[in-house]
Design an enzyme around this catalytic site. Structure first.
Site, PDB file in Angstrom:
ATOM      1  N   GLU A 156      -5.868  -4.471  10.809  1.00  0.00           N
ATOM      2  CA  GLU A 156      -4.866  -3.430  11.001  1.00  0.00           C
ATOM      3  C   GLU A 156      -5.196  -2.599  12.237  1.00  0.00           C
ATOM      4  OE1 GLU A 156      -2.627  -2.328   7.201  1.00  0.00           O
ATOM      5  OE2 GLU A 156      -4.434  -1.107   7.233  1.00  0.00           O
ATOM      6  N   SER A 194       2.957  -1.613  10.577  1.00  0.00           N
ATOM      7  CA  SER A 194       4.408  -1.620  10.822  1.00  0.00           C
ATOM      8  C   SER A 194       5.080  -2.957  10.498  1.00  0.00           C
ATOM      9  CB  SER A 194       4.713  -1.193  12.264  1.00  0.00           C
ATOM     10  OG  SER A 194       4.274   0.130  12.477  1.00  0.00           O
ATOM     11  N   GLY A 228       1.975   2.736  10.820  1.00  0.00           N
ATOM     12  CA  GLY A 228       2.932   3.825  10.639  1.00  0.00           C
ATOM     13  C   GLY A 228       3.627   4.266  11.921  1.00  0.00           C
ATOM     14  N   GLY A 284       2.729  -0.985   4.423  1.00  0.00           N
ATOM     15  CA  GLY A 284       2.706   0.426   4.040  1.00  0.00           C
ATOM     16  C   GLY A 284       4.118   0.953   3.844  1.00  0.00           C
ATOM     17  N   GLY A 285       4.641   1.612   4.864  1.00  0.00           N
ATOM     18  CA  GLY A 285       5.949   2.269   4.797  1.00  0.00           C
ATOM     19  C   GLY A 285       7.052   1.418   4.169  1.00  0.00           C
ATOM     20  N   ASN A 312       0.862  -1.185   0.000  1.00  0.00           N
ATOM     21  CA  ASN A 312       0.000   0.000   0.000  1.00  0.00           C
ATOM     22  C   ASN A 312       0.903   1.240   0.000  1.00  0.00           C
ATOM     23  OD1 ASN A 312      -1.891   1.988   0.404  1.00  0.00           O
ATOM     24  ND2 ASN A 312      -2.403   1.392   2.503  1.00  0.00           N
ATOM     25  N   TRP A 313       1.024   1.842  -1.176  1.00  0.00           N
ATOM     26  CA  TRP A 313       1.933   3.001  -1.290  1.00  0.00           C
ATOM     27  C   TRP A 313       1.350   4.270  -0.679  1.00  0.00           C
ATOM     28  CZ3 TRP A 313       4.197   2.938  -6.991  1.00  0.00           C
ATOM     29  CH2 TRP A 313       5.018   1.808  -7.133  1.00  0.00           C
ATOM     30  N   LYS A 314       0.070   4.251  -0.382  1.00  0.00           N
ATOM     31  CA  LYS A 314      -0.611   5.454   0.143  1.00  0.00           C
ATOM     32  C   LYS A 314      -0.368   6.642  -0.791  1.00  0.00           C
ATOM     33  CE  LYS A 314      -0.310   3.414   4.676  1.00  0.00           C
ATOM     34  NZ  LYS A 314      -0.275   3.591   6.103  1.00  0.00           N
ATOM     35  N   HIS A 327      -9.831   1.676   4.680  1.00  0.00           N
ATOM     36  CA  HIS A 327      -8.570   1.859   5.391  1.00  0.00           C
ATOM     37  C   HIS A 327      -8.766   2.907   6.497  1.00  0.00           C
ATOM     38  CE1 HIS A 327      -4.444   2.900   6.323  1.00  0.00           C
ATOM     39  NE2 HIS A 327      -4.079   1.769   5.724  1.00  0.00           N
ATOM     40  N   GLU A 355      -7.056   5.260   7.477  1.00  0.00           N
ATOM     41  CA  GLU A 355      -6.718   6.641   7.104  1.00  0.00           C
ATOM     42  C   GLU A 355      -7.872   7.298   6.340  1.00  0.00           C
ATOM     43  OE1 GLU A 355      -2.955   5.730   5.309  1.00  0.00           O
ATOM     44  OE2 GLU A 355      -2.123   5.366   7.300  1.00  0.00           O
TER      45      GLU A 355
HETATM   46  P1  PGA Z   1       2.458   0.696   7.729  1.00  0.00           P
HETATM   47  O1  PGA Z   1       1.038   0.851   7.056  1.00  0.00           O
HETATM   48  O2  PGA Z   1       3.061  -0.581   7.241  1.00  0.00           O
HETATM   49  O3  PGA Z   1       3.249   1.903   7.317  1.00  0.00           O
HETATM   50  O4  PGA Z   1       2.222   0.655   9.217  1.00  0.00           O
HETATM   51  C1  PGA Z   1       0.191  -0.237   6.878  1.00  0.00           C
HETATM   52  C2  PGA Z   1      -1.124   0.205   6.290  1.00  0.00           C
HETATM   53  O5  PGA Z   1      -1.631   1.259   6.676  1.00  0.00           O
HETATM   54  O6  PGA Z   1      -1.688  -0.453   5.405  1.00  0.00           O
END
Ligand code: PGA
Length: 264
Positions: A180, A223, A186, A244-245, A8-10, A105, A107
């Protein structure tokens, strides 16, 4: 079943040039990912260009069919077309050969004020267009602090609302849940494999009993990196990870894929 690793590149990277570089570096090597299926989920604006690279003959030779590489979207709208300024429909994505859509998600729940009712409409719309749904659920820190029962109830409630009116055939092989916990996203502080495992087992039980899913697929996200991935994926019940990150660093992501591939 193959483990599913979703990148997930966001809202990253900041330019198309960098997105193409990241995509190539992430996918353009001889991946021997027999035990992993990979889904790259870039921002909407990069989808067509990255799909062109994915489908180019050069890319196909390099990926040699040993890896199942798919592309996903980070969000969708529930209508097919019409006066919905700024939105993207599942039909538009299907037309580009996008296979997956992340829905709900945390976010988007936070920054775009998405409610469970909206998420439910999106899940229904995505399934109608045969997009595979990656539905995100997970509790905030204040709920986790109350204990595991509170956390599980929170997740159960999200599922109840997000999957309202859906079960059985409508969901089988089409729905993937990403557990999640919000406090792990994050933050660099992932859930322990034990916490992830017990919550995922609980979610699977719910999916089987309340939604008649035959083989529910549930991932962990929050994470995840190359240091902790094995701890999660060595458990049969954890079907993959939403990353994500760490997916923004091609070397790190490659390590995650390689480690996943060694599991089983
Ligand atoms: P993260 O994000 O790996 O940066 O914690 C995961 C996500 O939000 O899908």
């Amino acid at each position: 079943m193959k483990k599913l690793i979703i990148a997930n590149w966001k809202m990253n990277p900041p330019t198309l040039k960098k997105a193409k570089e990241l995509f190539s570096a992430t996918t353009n090597y001889k991946l021997q990912a027999k035990n992993a299926e990979i889904v790259i989920v870039p921002p909407f604006i990069y989808l067509s260009e990255l799909l062109k690279i994915k489908n180019s003959p050069k890319q196909s030779t390099l990926a040699t069919g040993q890896i199942k590489l798919k592309i996903g979207a980070q969000n969708i709208f529930w209508a097919t077309e019409g006066a919905y300024t700024g939105e993207i429909s599942p039909k538009m994505l299907k037309d580009l050969y996008v296979d997956y859509a992340i829905i709900g998600h945390s976010e988007r729940r936070k920054y775009a004020a998405e409610t469970d009712e909206m998420i439910n409409k999106k899940v229904i719309a995505a399934l109608k267009e045969s997009l595979k749904v990656i539905l995100c659920v997970g509790e905030p820190l204040e709920i986790r602090k109350k204990g595991k029962k509170a956390a599980m109830n929170f997740v159960k409630n999200q599922l109840q609302k997000d999957l309202k009116g859906l079960k059985g055939k409508l969901l089988n092989n089409k729905l993937i849940i990403a557990y999640e916990p919000i406090w792990a996203i994050g933050t660099g502080i992932s859930a322990t494999p034990e916490t992830a495992l017990e919550t995922i087992k609980y979610i699977k039980k719910l999916l089987i009993t309340n939604y008649q899913l035959l083989t529910p697929r549930v991932l962990y996200g929050g994470s995840v990196d190359s240091k902790n991935i094995k701890g999660f994926l060595q458990h049969n019940e954890i079907d993959g990870a939403l990353v994500g990150g760490a997916s923004l660093n091609a070397k790190e992501f490659k390590k995650i894929v390689e480690l996943t591939n060694k599991i089983n």
